[in-house]
Design a protein around this motif. Structure first.
Motif, short mmCIF file in Angstrom:
data_model
loop_
_atom_site.label_atom_id
_atom_site.label_comp_id
_atom_site.label_asym_id
_atom_site.label_seq_id
_atom_site.Cartn_x
_atom_site.Cartn_y
_atom_site.Cartn_z
N SER A 16 0.83 -1.21 0.00
CA SER A 16 0.00 0.00 0.00
C SER A 16 0.87 1.26 0.00
O SER A 16 0.53 2.27 -0.63
CB SER A 16 -0.92 0.01 1.23
N GLU A 17 2.02 1.18 0.70
CA GLU A 17 2.93 2.32 0.74
C GLU A 17 3.63 2.50 -0.61
O GLU A 17 3.86 3.62 -1.06
CB GLU A 17 3.95 2.12 1.86
N LYS A 18 3.97 1.38 -1.25
CA LYS A 18 4.57 1.45 -2.59
C LYS A 18 3.62 2.14 -3.56
O LYS A 18 4.04 2.95 -4.40
CB LYS A 18 4.91 0.05 -3.10
N GLU A 19 2.34 1.81 -3.43
CA GLU A 19 1.34 2.40 -4.32
C GLU A 19 1.23 3.91 -4.09
O GLU A 19 1.14 4.69 -5.04
CB GLU A 19 -0.02 1.73 -4.10
N ARG A 20 1.26 4.32 -2.82
CA ARG A 20 1.20 5.75 -2.51
C ARG A 20 2.44 6.48 -3.00
O ARG A 20 2.36 7.60 -3.50
CB ARG A 20 1.05 5.96 -1.00
N LEU A 21 3.61 5.85 -2.83
CA LEU A 21 4.84 6.46 -3.31
C LEU A 21 4.77 6.67 -4.82
O LEU A 21 5.23 7.68 -5.35
CB LEU A 21 6.05 5.58 -2.96
N THR A 23 1.90 6.85 -6.80
CA THR A 23 0.83 7.76 -7.25
C THR A 23 0.98 9.19 -6.71
O THR A 23 0.70 10.16 -7.41
CB THR A 23 -0.55 7.22 -6.84
N ASP A 24 1.43 9.32 -5.45
CA ASP A 24 1.48 10.65 -4.82
C ASP A 24 2.86 11.31 -4.87
O ASP A 24 2.96 12.54 -4.77
CB ASP A 24 1.06 10.56 -3.34
N ASP A 102 4.54 10.02 5.60
CA ASP A 102 4.67 11.28 4.86
C ASP A 102 6.03 11.94 5.12
O ASP A 102 6.62 12.52 4.20
CB ASP A 102 3.55 12.25 5.24
N ALA A 105 8.53 9.93 3.09
CA ALA A 105 8.30 10.10 1.65
C ALA A 105 8.75 11.47 1.16
O ALA A 105 9.40 11.59 0.11
CB ALA A 105 6.82 9.89 1.34
#
Length: 221
Positions: A16-21, A23-24, A102, A105
């Motif tokens: 889930s963190e990989k996905e946020r990294l 996309t965001d 956050d 990131a």
């Protein structure tokens, strides 16, 4: 999009963190042991009981042989005096697992962005190894050569006199002769010429005054 290599003994970064990294923050995560280092823009090395310290140092040495890129050490608790050892080996900064997602990131994103901007200039100084990156080629300098080039670089368009340069390099001596400064300038110019001819006049002589850095227009964005 930034490519970030991670050395980890476990799944430190969840899916889930990989996905946020991705996309965001425009960051893609890769297993450091199964990717071409030269294709990466940054690296995270995890420090814990599962990864032997020898392996960590081996990777630090290996990474330094590739084009310059930011390196972070990720640990489960803040590091103490050993930080200075990692910094001397070229580590950019330190991350702690207890920090929020956050915080980590944004630290990584900002570091990757700064490195990318400097590389786009075509001219980047690395204090950890006394090297300068010119047109994607790493040039090794002596400590004094690096100090002089860095002094001119941080001075912008300001002309630095022979006396100012000499005092900066040899502050404990009385007044070193001008030829010592001129000799260093000569050797730096000769080394840079072998990398890219457009940087041949990167150190401009201002007659009767001193020197200033003269980067090509296309290297300044």
């Amino acid at each position: 999009m930034y490519a970030l290599g991670v050395l980890s003994a476990n799944k430190t970064i969840q899916e889930s963190e990989k996905e946020r990294l991705f996309t965001d923050f425009d960051i893609s995560i890769y297993d450091l042991e199964n990717v071409d280092i030269d294709s990466l823009q940054g690296i995270i090395l995890q420090k814990n009981e599962q990864i032997q310290i020898e392996k960590l140092f081996q990777w630090l040495i290996k990474v330094r042989e590739s084009p310059l890129k930011p390196i972070w050490i990720l640990s489960n608790e803040p590091l103490g005096e050993e930080k200075i050892i990692y910094l001397k080996l070229g580590v950019t900064g330190f991350l702690v697992e207890s920090d929020t997602f956050d915080e980590i990131a944004w630290t990584i994103k900002n570091g990757l962005h700064c490195m990318t901007v400097e590389k786009e200039r075509g001219f980047y100084l690395d204090p950890s190894s006394f090297t300068v990156l010119i047109s994607d080629t790493k040039l090794v300098l002596t400590k004094l050569e690096y100090m002089l080039l860095d002094y001119l670089y941080t001075s912008g368009n300001k002309v630095r006199t022979y006396e100012e340069i000499a005092h900066y390099l040899w502050e404990k001596e009385e007044v070193p002769p001008k030829y010592r400064v001129a000799n260093l300038i000569f050797h730096i110019r000769q080394k840079i010429k072998t990398i890219d001819i457009k940087y041949a006049d990167v150190i401009k002589t201002v007659r009767s005054k001193g020197y200033r850095l003269n980067l090509p227009d296309e290297s300044i964005k």
